[in-house]
Design an enzyme around this catalytic site. Sequence first.
Site, short mmCIF file in Angstrom:
data_model
loop_
_atom_site.label_atom_id
_atom_site.label_comp_id
_atom_site.label_asym_id
_atom_site.label_seq_id
_atom_site.Cartn_x
_atom_site.Cartn_y
_atom_site.Cartn_z
N CYS A 1 0.85 -1.19 0.00
CA CYS A 1 0.00 0.00 0.00
C CYS A 1 0.88 1.23 0.00
O CYS A 1 1.29 1.70 1.05
CB CYS A 1 -0.92 0.01 1.21
SG CYS A 1 -2.02 1.41 1.23
N LEU A 2 1.22 1.68 -1.16
CA LEU A 2 2.03 2.89 -1.21
C LEU A 2 1.85 3.57 -2.56
O LEU A 2 1.33 2.95 -3.50
CB LEU A 2 3.51 2.59 -0.95
CG LEU A 2 4.32 1.99 -2.09
CD1 LEU A 2 5.79 2.12 -1.79
CD2 LEU A 2 3.97 0.54 -2.29
#
Lengths: 477, 153
Positions: free
Chosen positions: B90-91
């Site tokens: 998640c980035l």
Amino acid sequence: MADAGYVLPDEELAQLQKLSSDFEPETTGPLVGERQSSAAITTEYANADPVYRVKTAALPSKYAYFRTCRGDGHCGWRAIAFTYLEALVREANVGKFEEEEARLMSINNLFNNVGINYELIIDFAEEMFDLLHKLAHSVSSNDGNADAILLQAFNDMGTSLSIITYIKFLASAWVQAHPADFEAFITTGDVKTYCSLSIEPSQCELDYVAVGALSAALIKPAGFAFEIMYLDRSAGEEVNATVFSQPTDQNGMLLPNPPTIRLLYRPGHYDILYKAEDFPPPVQQQPIQVALANPYNDSFIPSESSVDIMAMIPGMYSTSFGHRWPSVPYEFDASPTPQAQVTPVQPYTPTPASAAPVNTSRQDYMPVHASHQPNHSNTGRHGLHLEGPPVTLPIHSLPPPPVSIERGHLTLERGGPFRPSMYELEQINVPSFQTSIFKNSQYNTAHYMNPDFQPEAWSPDTEYGAGHKGKHKPPAQ
Amino acid sequence: MSAGAKKRIMKEYTECMNDPPTGMKINFNEQNMTKWEVLVDGPEQSIYAGGHFKLEINFPNEYPFKPPVVSFKTKIYHPNVSNDDKGSMCLGLLRADEWKPPNKVVAVLRLIQTLLIEPNQDDAIEPSIANEYKENRKEFEKNAKDWVKRYAK
């Protein structure tokens, strides 16, 4: 791996961080709601703090209708896109649709000029143009479906978000093409970075820069005016209007009475506002008419003789606001009880529960003897003398209006996103209405004493016969 | 899933077929088009070279208005991939608040390849691995290569 005792809290933190970044507020209601009476907003704030109460109470008299937008973070974008298209529909001019399509098509060059690959947003743009075509077709065939088509399209999540995506990139391209107009408002980073982080992402709310960009790119060139009414806790007794677009003609002269897009902003949320004149009189608000008419059938029939009596009372109509008085008497005199409550000092002695500024701001009442019914001496809507009641004349507690008014009012909220109010909860408990503040608030247009008591289509002329036109005079500002 | 989302996913898959991204293979099942299986090769210049990583890309119903969800099905020692059975990432553009609807899956896959070459230590999901990457690069590389041998051959 490092030692577990150290890792665990970090992992928990990361987990919490993920939970918090994944959090989405629960949202309900239609993406764009039906147009409804803005008295519903007044109701919503009936128990809020005084600033909100005063401001929302003044709202319906100026802005008769509103429309909700779902508060899912897209509301501002959605409100602008919807109202822009709705304003086109209201123009009912196919040529205008064609002009706007051509104009938007020409703006598409802007995307490539600022380095946004138009190919990437073409799917979203096509949704916009498809809807424009559908609306234009409906307007040209005059089938009366344009409003329904628009509402339906905006309540389809995919279509709605595609159009929102399109106008986001339109705003972004406009800002990047006119950096000088916006740099002053951009505090962090350059214009491109700002657009990338604060305008283009899926989850980003409409901010001031984007409002300015859409006003300049979408709304003003279409010949529409654009205002946002801010409803917040700032000083004042009305919502604060900020004008973003004042369209001009080729010579730079302001257009007279342009179609106007109005949004209502409450911190963090946008809805749509309308003035009564935005819509031609025959509105289909049947439920409201019926609901409000019924309670009055028995007790509210005016009698010509009582009007005459009113006119004979010295001073009764001597002031300027007398003209605005509904000369329709609302017959409460049947009950002698109000007479017994004559109190010479404070008009309108509020019950403890109802000690509210909304009430006290209404103290500039024309004092009237209860037996002469309507003491609706309603002056300007904004509480001209917050603390200064007329001193010389006695004033009565207002007779309690029929509870059925409240019931009638509740019907205004049909389908709205509003929480159940105390009125709903206490609906069965009739006595409690007698002391409720809200029913005494003449700010409420559903209240029989409000000078603007006219849920849009209510017409005294048809209801009570000719001769009561004074009611519709615009209130003195 | 809306017709718009399906159309969009189909379009992206067609684009991937016409111009296959290097170093990866996409398994697409038309019966379940919202779940792509992608086999990514560890880039040559990275410590993951020689490894083959299975990724799963799940498209949310609201796609493309919400980002796809990427997870590593093959265990990998990497600061930006969660060290659990989920292998989630998640980035950057995968974050809900940074995702833009015009972004495409190919861009996501390229981002992943870039991250295999150079992890993003400031946006780590595994702080301890990020810390090791920062403070003790040798140890990090040893562990990462070890895991490639163990899980990704």
